[in-house]
Motif scaffolding. Sequence first.
Motif, PDB file in Angstrom:
ATOM      1  N   ASN A   1     -36.969 -43.511   5.402  1.00 28.27           N
ATOM      2  CA  ASN A   1     -38.356 -43.809   5.045  1.00 28.27           C
ATOM      3  C   ASN A   1     -38.943 -42.763   4.125  1.00 28.27           C
ATOM      4  OD1 ASN A   1     -38.834 -46.203   6.397  1.00 28.27           O
ATOM      5  ND2 ASN A   1     -39.038 -45.114   8.354  1.00 28.27           N
ATOM      6  N   GLN A   2     -38.716 -41.500   4.501  1.00 23.27           N
ATOM      7  CA  GLN A   2     -39.290 -40.415   3.702  1.00 23.27           C
ATOM      8  C   GLN A   2     -38.767 -40.425   2.278  1.00 23.27           C
ATOM      9  OE1 GLN A   2     -39.233 -36.448   4.965  1.00 23.27           O
ATOM     10  NE2 GLN A   2     -40.208 -36.836   6.948  1.00 23.27           N
ATOM     11  N   ALA A   3     -37.450 -40.637   2.157  1.00 24.50           N
ATOM     12  CA  ALA A   3     -36.865 -40.628   0.816  1.00 24.50           C
ATOM     13  C   ALA A   3     -37.393 -41.807   0.007  1.00 24.50           C
ATOM     14  CB  ALA A   3     -35.344 -40.670   0.901  1.00 24.50           C
ATOM     15  N   ALA A   4     -37.557 -42.954   0.672  1.00 26.11           N
ATOM     16  CA  ALA A   4     -38.069 -44.128  -0.034  1.00 26.11           C
ATOM     17  C   ALA A   4     -39.514 -43.896  -0.468  1.00 26.11           C
ATOM     18  CB  ALA A   4     -37.961 -45.357   0.856  1.00 26.11           C
ATOM     19  N   LEU A   5     -40.288 -43.252   0.408  1.00 27.16           N
ATOM     20  CA  LEU A   5     -41.681 -42.961   0.065  1.00 27.16           C
ATOM     21  C   LEU A   5     -41.778 -41.990  -1.106  1.00 27.16           C
ATOM     22  CD1 LEU A   5     -43.449 -42.594   3.522  1.00 27.16           C
ATOM     23  CD2 LEU A   5     -43.834 -44.346   1.776  1.00 27.16           C
ATOM     24  N   ALA A   6     -40.850 -41.036  -1.126  1.00 26.21           N
ATOM     25  CA  ALA A   6     -40.897 -40.010  -2.176  1.00 26.21           C
ATOM     26  C   ALA A   6     -40.390 -40.528  -3.515  1.00 26.21           C
ATOM     27  CB  ALA A   6     -40.057 -38.806  -1.744  1.00 26.21           C
ATOM     28  N   LEU A   7     -39.821 -41.732  -3.494  1.00 25.98           N
ATOM     29  CA  LEU A   7     -39.090 -42.239  -4.645  1.00 25.98           C
ATOM     30  C   LEU A   7     -39.895 -42.245  -5.940  1.00 25.98           C
ATOM     31  CD1 LEU A   7     -36.234 -43.196  -4.889  1.00 25.98           C
ATOM     32  CD2 LEU A   7     -36.990 -45.511  -4.428  1.00 25.98           C
ATOM     33  N   ARG A   8     -41.159 -42.555  -5.837  1.00 26.79           N
ATOM     34  CA  ARG A   8     -41.961 -42.629  -7.054  1.00 26.79           C
ATOM     35  C   ARG A   8     -42.621 -41.295  -7.386  1.00 26.79           C
ATOM     36  NH1 ARG A   8     -38.949 -45.679  -8.136  1.00 26.79           N
ATOM     37  NH2 ARG A   8     -38.892 -47.835  -7.452  1.00 26.79           N
ATOM     38  N   GLY A   9     -42.394 -40.310  -6.561  1.00 29.68           N
ATOM     39  CA  GLY A   9     -42.926 -38.981  -6.861  1.00 29.68           C
ATOM     40  C   GLY A   9     -42.076 -38.335  -7.939  1.00 29.68           C
ATOM     41  N   SER A  10     -42.456 -37.105  -8.305  1.00 27.87           N
ATOM     42  CA  SER A  10     -41.713 -36.505  -9.399  1.00 27.87           C
ATOM     43  C   SER A  10     -40.396 -35.907  -8.908  1.00 27.87           C
ATOM     44  CB  SER A  10     -42.557 -35.427 -10.061  1.00 27.87           C
ATOM     45  OG  SER A  10     -42.801 -34.426  -9.111  1.00 27.87           O
ATOM     46  N   ASN A  11     -40.273 -35.754  -7.607  1.00 27.76           N
ATOM     47  CA  ASN A  11     -39.011 -35.202  -7.123  1.00 27.76           C
ATOM     48  C   ASN A  11     -38.561 -35.937  -5.866  1.00 27.76           C
ATOM     49  OD1 ASN A  11     -36.821 -33.627  -7.211  1.00 27.76           O
ATOM     50  ND2 ASN A  11     -37.818 -31.801  -6.405  1.00 27.76           N
ATOM     51  N   PRO A  12     -37.889 -37.041  -6.050  1.00 22.41           N
ATOM     52  CA  PRO A  12     -37.669 -37.974  -4.960  1.00 22.41           C
ATOM     53  C   PRO A  12     -36.531 -37.611  -4.014  1.00 22.41           C
ATOM     54  CG  PRO A  12     -36.766 -38.845  -6.976  1.00 22.41           C
ATOM     55  CD  PRO A  12     -37.321 -37.513  -7.301  1.00 22.41           C
ATOM     56  N   TYR A  13     -36.794 -36.706  -3.099  1.00 24.60           N
ATOM     57  CA  TYR A  13     -35.800 -36.455  -2.055  1.00 24.60           C
ATOM     58  C   TYR A  13     -36.556 -36.095  -0.797  1.00 24.60           C
ATOM     59  CZ  TYR A  13     -36.393 -31.366  -2.148  1.00 24.60           C
ATOM     60  OH  TYR A  13     -36.885 -30.100  -2.041  1.00 24.60           O
ATOM     61  N   ALA A  14     -35.853 -36.080   0.316  1.00 27.39           N
ATOM     62  CA  ALA A  14     -36.511 -35.766   1.584  1.00 27.39           C
ATOM     63  C   ALA A  14     -35.619 -34.858   2.406  1.00 27.39           C
ATOM     64  CB  ALA A  14     -36.802 -37.049   2.359  1.00 27.39           C
ATOM     65  N   VAL A  15     -36.247 -33.930   3.114  1.00 20.80           N
ATOM     66  CA  VAL A  15     -35.502 -33.052   4.016  1.00 20.80           C
ATOM     67  C   VAL A  15     -36.187 -33.041   5.365  1.00 20.80           C
ATOM     68  CG1 VAL A  15     -34.615 -31.541   2.211  1.00 20.80           C
ATOM     69  CG2 VAL A  15     -36.807 -31.026   3.275  1.00 20.80           C
ATOM     70  N   LYS A  16     -35.422 -32.716   6.384  1.00 20.13           N
ATOM     71  CA  LYS A  16     -36.006 -32.611   7.724  1.00 20.13           C
ATOM     72  C   LYS A  16     -35.118 -31.688   8.547  1.00 20.13           C
ATOM     73  CE  LYS A  16     -37.801 -35.754  11.356  1.00 20.13           C
ATOM     74  NZ  LYS A  16     -37.808 -34.939  12.486  1.00 20.13           N
ATOM     75  N   GLN A  17     -35.743 -30.888   9.362  1.00 20.32           N
ATOM     76  CA  GLN A  17     -34.959 -30.042  10.261  1.00 20.32           C
ATOM     77  C   GLN A  17     -35.351 -30.284  11.703  1.00 20.32           C
ATOM     78  OE1 GLN A  17     -36.467 -26.313   8.491  1.00 20.32           O
ATOM     79  NE2 GLN A  17     -36.694 -25.602  10.596  1.00 20.32           N
ATOM     80  N   GLU A  18     -34.424 -30.011  12.584  1.00 20.59           N
ATOM     81  CA  GLU A  18     -34.635 -30.335  13.993  1.00 20.59           C
ATOM     82  C   GLU A  18     -33.796 -29.359  14.815  1.00 20.59           C
ATOM     83  OE1 GLU A  18     -36.698 -32.687  16.537  1.00 20.59           O
ATOM     84  OE2 GLU A  18     -36.566 -33.322  14.443  1.00 20.59           O
ATOM     85  N   ASN A  19     -34.333 -28.896  15.950  1.00 20.38           N
ATOM     86  CA  ASN A  19     -33.556 -27.987  16.793  1.00 20.38           C
ATOM     87  C   ASN A  19     -32.491 -28.762  17.567  1.00 20.38           C
ATOM     88  OD1 ASN A  19     -35.194 -25.942  15.964  1.00 20.38           O
ATOM     89  ND2 ASN A  19     -36.399 -25.831  17.845  1.00 20.38           N
ATOM     90  N   ALA A  20     -31.259 -28.261  17.503  1.00 17.31           N
ATOM     91  CA  ALA A  20     -30.183 -28.921  18.255  1.00 17.31           C
ATOM     92  C   ALA A  20     -29.827 -28.156  19.518  1.00 17.31           C
ATOM     93  CB  ALA A  20     -28.949 -29.079  17.382  1.00 17.31           C
TER      94      ALA A  20
END
Length: 664
Positions: A174-193
């Motif tokens: 979802n995040q990457a799709a949302l960012a798609l029309r922005g100037s830098n279309p990628y998404a990152v996320k971190q989570e404690n394992a």
Amino acid sequence: MRIMITKSKNSLKLFLFCTLVLTVTETSASVFNNVSCSSNHTFTPNTTFNANLNTLLSYLSSNVTNNFRFFNTTSGEGSDTVYGLYMCRGDVPFALCRECVGFATLSIASSCPTSKEAVIWYNECLLRYSYRFFFSKMEEWPRHQVNIPLGDPVVLHSNKFYTALGSIFDELPNQAALALRGSNPYAVKQENASASVTLYGLAQCTPDLAAGDCKRCIADAAAEFAVSCCGGSIGASVLFPSCIVRYETYPFYQHSGTSAPTTIKGSGNIRTEVIVIAVVMVVVLVIIFFFGYYGFNRIKARKKSKASDDRENFGVEISVLESLEFDFATIEAATNKFSEDRRIGKGGYGEVYKGILPNGEEVAVKRLSTNSKQGAEEFKNEVLLIAKLQHKNLVRLIGFCQEDREKILIYEYVPNKSLDHFLFDPAKHRILTWSERYKIIKGIARGILYLHEDSRLKIIHRDIKPSNVLLDNDFDPKISDFGMARMVDTNQIQGCTNRVVGTYGYMPPEYAMHGHFSEKSDVFSFGVMILEIISGKKNSCSYESSRVDDLLSYAWNNWRDVSPFQLLDPSLVESYSPNEVEKCMQIGLLCVQENPDDRPIIGTIVSYLSNPSVEMPFPLEPAFFMQGRVRRHSAEHQSSSGYSINHSFSTSVNNMSTTVFFPR
Ligand SMILES: *[C@@H]1O[C@H](CO)[C@@H](O)[C@H](O)[C@H]1NC(C)=O
Ligand SMILES: *[C@@H]1O[C@H](CO)[C@@H](O)[C@H](O)[C@H]1NC(C)=O
Ligand SMILES: *[C@@H]1O[C@H](CO)[C@@H](O)[C@H](O)[C@H]1NC(C)=O
Ligand SMILES: *[C@@H]1O[C@H](CO)[C@@H](O)[C@H](O)[C@H]1NC(C)=O
Ligand SMILES: *[C@@H]1O[C@H](CO)[C@@H](O)[C@H](O)[C@H]1NC(C)=O
Ligand SMILES: *[C@@H]1O[C@H](CO)[C@@H](O)[C@H](O)[C@H]1NC(C)=O
């Protein structure tokens, strides 16, 4: 840097050394993953298509200087048209992006000299071209996957690891799709394992896609993490032509938020970038100077470049590593060239020889079977970690040897043989009195406790069984073979059912069937072993048998019928402590519960064993008992021990098997 060099006596040599290191770091900045060249659509050299392709590649590499992380273009007309694009990972600085695309155009041209369609993936960028119009089309083939299976199995196979991975890749499409029309279309996320491990995930589509296609592409790519062997990798990437996904346990992307990526605009950011690069360069130079100079002197001293490699990789631990390393000639001499009469055993990982070092010290030399794909550095890393584990109830690792295809581990020599030699040998099992057996049980428990909870690393042994317990002159137990999964084949730590390590008969059902392992797997194996120590009988592996004839069932039946001492090894009946036997039996049964949550942790077991009047929960029916499913599964594996229970027990066993308690 000049000032530093003029201060140095070896200025020229040092300068060369620094240059060398710098060249190496520079060229390795773009990390190649793979290239796929279509083989069923090819062109002939010196045709218009060929010329158009060359033009296209030059357009791509020249336009990257405009600091776009994505660019698509076309060259030629009609049937000779070539379409192409490149995309850099959204967090990659422009300098690296330019460099990566530069490498990619050169490399794709030389790797695919006649392909009309190709794609190349680096960590930092992807580049593709084709004879067909592929812009705005979501494509998932060809694909490439990178798995980094190294890792701490405890972390890898914990639920939290999967939960964290799932939560990252539930959100990133979802995040990457949302960012798609922005100037830098990628998404990152971190989570404690886990308390100490954080997972970092990144997803990115080529921005020519529609949002829905992007979402689907990333979801499909992330699904590959699960398909390709249980997600048992400490890091992985899946690379499609239209999108890429990756996770690691370190922050591999140079992005500083946790939610949506900040918009990075061309020129405004170049200054910050230059400053950052300058600072990094200075730091790197200082480090290189420090280590380089130090390393250089060592090279001179030892005339071996090996040491400096090690130094770079292991830093201050180098001296420890050096003290652990033996050369092959020494080991060959110590074992009389691995002569047959020096052979004292054969385990799953290779043959064991008795060796005598030049100083007279007796050692056990384990020559690992060389099918391991593990690299030299990883092996050394693991040896270093395992050598630090020191406990009275663990066999001490005193060194290693690695030369060409040989990987050898050197352990302290433990004079008596392994526990199974005494326990299951009709002539010898009388040697072990009850008090010795009780001492052995307590010692093994303390050894496992150290592995699980007290050492700096959390180690799951995964193959606890009597043949992995050695006895010293006082019959004090020492656990051997711990950490082997880490040291030998990194593939084996992927928890796949078809590649489980361990021995049937000692394996808990969740591990045998699903490859899930945890501390509770060792607890299960320990439980089987306790029951074997009490009874002097090996847990049955005759899985085809329709009789209820395995040790766990037998122990449970006796326990339920309040006749625990029937289980006792007949050679012990004259002298034993009823309280201790009963307690051990109860602990043994608690350890082999089907549900891992019902099994006590090893710390609790140690406290049960050391506290004479402790309250313990009552066990339920053990695993392997209620259904035949585990048996059927296990029967596919050959087993070294086709034991079925002794005749003296068979009457009661047969009686039991007719009761309604044991549906089969
Ligand atoms: C690249 O992919 C091909 C085909 O999928 C594979 O055979 C090859 O080993 C891969 N190369 C690398 C470096 O992974
Ligand atoms: C080209 O090769 C791919 C597999 O690499 C195959 O799926 C496809 O059908 C082939 N196309 C033609 C036209 O042969
Ligand atoms: C392609 O053309 C060049 C000169 O334009 C020539 O030297 C080369 O031999 C040609 N190659 C083929 C395969 O025709
Ligand atoms: C960039 O690509 C276009 C075609 O898309 C081409 O005309 C131009 O020469 C390329 N180079 C530069 C530096 O813009
Ligand atoms: C770039 O891709 C878009 C589709 O996303 C396409 O409409 C456009 O023509 C392409 N640009 C060039 C120069 O081919
Ligand atoms: C992750 O762990 C760190 C410390 O280990 C903590 O500060 C942070 O809040 C945790 N993040 C989440 C999302 O739980």
